[in-house]
Design an enzyme around this catalytic site. Structure first.
Site, mmCIF file in Angstrom:
data_model
loop_
_atom_site.group_PDB
_atom_site.id
_atom_site.type_symbol
_atom_site.label_atom_id
_atom_site.label_comp_id
_atom_site.label_asym_id
_atom_site.label_seq_id
_atom_site.Cartn_x
_atom_site.Cartn_y
_atom_site.Cartn_z
ATOM 1 N N GLU A 79 0.846 -1.194 0.000
ATOM 2 C CA GLU A 79 0.000 0.000 0.000
ATOM 3 C C GLU A 79 0.886 1.251 0.000
ATOM 4 O OE1 GLU A 79 -3.464 1.962 2.876
ATOM 5 O OE2 GLU A 79 -2.036 0.516 3.708
ATOM 6 N N HIS A 80 1.764 1.353 0.981
ATOM 7 C CA HIS A 80 2.717 2.465 1.088
ATOM 8 C C HIS A 80 4.130 1.936 0.868
ATOM 9 C CE1 HIS A 80 -0.373 4.950 3.184
ATOM 10 N NE2 HIS A 80 -0.669 3.826 3.809
#
Length: 445
Positions: free
Chosen positions: A334-335
């Site tokens: 995601e990040h």
């Protein structure tokens, strides 16, 4: 903190052990799917009464069936209750997020002349309705209000609402209401979890039915979205938080440790890895984490230690940066932070990530709150095929075509052959001499 940080050396892992590192909490939703089914059915059948009952049961919140909607006075009280400095912060952050998404908006319509007399293009229109899901169980998240509501408003969605779990006082978090108004949304409803998803999928006496739902949530929310996908568009897959800090031997291990804790503190169901080819960076980070735990509250220490000392977090040591980057692309986080003196050298090698934050001065915290790009990002490896939430998620394209007589004379013979080959009689007849005869007959009547 007596727990040991999980440590994995990629070259020593079996294929099965490496695959296990790629798993997330939401990977197996079977236990949740079984439990959310009855919740969804109750909301469909009972509407607001079920929402009020589940607020008491799941959120320990005394919400009456006739008080599901936040009132205008609730908004006014929120502005009075929130610290003016925090309102200033929210105003600054909302402005950055709004400016980014305004710049992201595509042209309302484009059309290109493909051949003489043949025009084709797209018209961009907003979807009719959307629900922005704002979680609350592990804290209050006005940042999620910004990231979901602002692009919806910028895109021009005529009916955009917010759903969020109520607090123990039966109210919506003050910062959530303030941010909602700053974003341009006044319709906020006190319903979260699987019951909130069901409410906007079916509609209740108070909560409107919506065409789409966006925003992150627990496995309960993710499971409800999956079960209701035929009833409501579930939007970008956004489950429990996850992050990878990718570091080479120029990185500061203590800074990597600081940033590794960012997403790990969201909850025990989060995932967070430091992936590096440097044993020195790995050791510096591992040594620093207990020091940083001393500066965190007990709950956040508990969450992050569960992650970093468990099967879905810790430190991954690669032999080379190529091996490290291959792991990142397989994980599709995601990040993703790239911690290196020259992070740009690795940027072109990253294929799968929800966002890429480059350099030692771009921690995930900056991206989550004030940078501008959307922080609602695909989770559970969905970044392999999905993009961050954006204005495009609140709009749709309608193809537009216009062919003149000159253009028709060029295209029709090709289309006629296609129709005859595929065996469609009416397709072909509409392109044959029958069309000219129909025009002639029409003019004579």
């Amino acid at each position: 903190m007596s727990k040991d940080i999980s440590f994995h050396k990629l070259s020593d892992l079996t294929a099965e052990a490496r695959a296990a590192l790629l798993q997330r909490t939401e990977g197996n939703l079977d236990p949740y799917l079984e439990k959310v089914g009855p919740i969804i059915a109750a909301v469909e059948a009972e509407g607001d009464a079920a929402l009020a009952r589940f607020a008491r049961e799941f959120d320990n919140s005394p919400v009456a069936p006739d008080a599901i909607a936040a009132s205008s006075s609730d908004f006014d009280e929120a502005f009075d209750a929130l610290d003016p400095d925090m309102i200033e912060v929210l105003t600054f952050a909302c402005d950055n997020v709004r400016r980014f998404h305004e710049a992201q908006m595509p042209e309302e319509m484009w059309m290109k002349e493909m051949h003489p007399g043949v025009f084709a293009g797209d018209r961009i229109v907003p979807i009719d309705s959307v629900a922005c899901y704002v979680p609350r169980g592990k804290g209050a998240f006005p940042s999620v209000v910004m990231m979901t509501a602002i692009p919806a408003v910028v895109a021009g969605v005529p009916e955009a609402v917010i759903i969020t779990p109520p607090g123990p006082d039966g109210k919506v978090d003050a910062a959530t209401l303030v941010t909602a108004r700053l974003a341009g949304i006044e319709r906020v409803y006190k319903c979260g979890g699987a019951q909130g998803v069901a409410a906007v999928a079916y509609g209740t006496e108070t909560v409107p039915r919506c065409l789409k739902i966006v925003g992150p949530g627990s496995p309960w929310v993710v499971a409800a979205k999956r079960l209701l996908a035929g009833r409501i568009d579930p939007g970008v897959p956004a489950g429990p938080s996850e992050a990878i800090i990718l570091a080479d031997d120029t990185a500061n291990g203590r800074v990597c440790a600081l940033d590794l804790l960012i997403e790990a503190e969201h909850g025990s169901d989060s995932s967070a890895y430091l992936v590096t080819d440097s044993a020195a960076v790995a050791e510096a980070a591992r040594a620093a984490i207990p020091d940083f735990w001393q500066e965190m509250g007990e709950q956040r220490v508990g969450f992050s230690s569960d992650v970093l000392c468990g099967p879905r977090g810790g430190i991954v040591l690669a032999e080379t940066m190529d091996e490290a980057i291959a792991f990142v692309n397989d994980y599709a986080p995601e990040h993703l932070e790239i911690q290196a003196k020259d992070p740009h050298q690795y940027l072109g090698m990253i294929r799968n990530a929800g966002e890429i934050l480059m350099g030692e001065h771009t921690p995930v915290s900056i991206g989550n709150f004030v940078l501008g790009p959307n922080a609602v990002l695909p989770t559970n490896a969905a970044a392999r095929t999905c993009s961050p939430l954006s204005v495009f998620d609140f709009t749709k394209r309608i193809s537009v075509g216009h062919v003149t007589k000159k253009g028709y004379d060029q295209l029709a013979p090709y289309a006629l052959k296609f129709a005859r080959y595929e065996g469609f009689d009416a397709h072909g007849n509409a392109l044959s001499e029958m069309r000219s005869q129909a025009f002639a007959a029409g003019r004579s009547t």
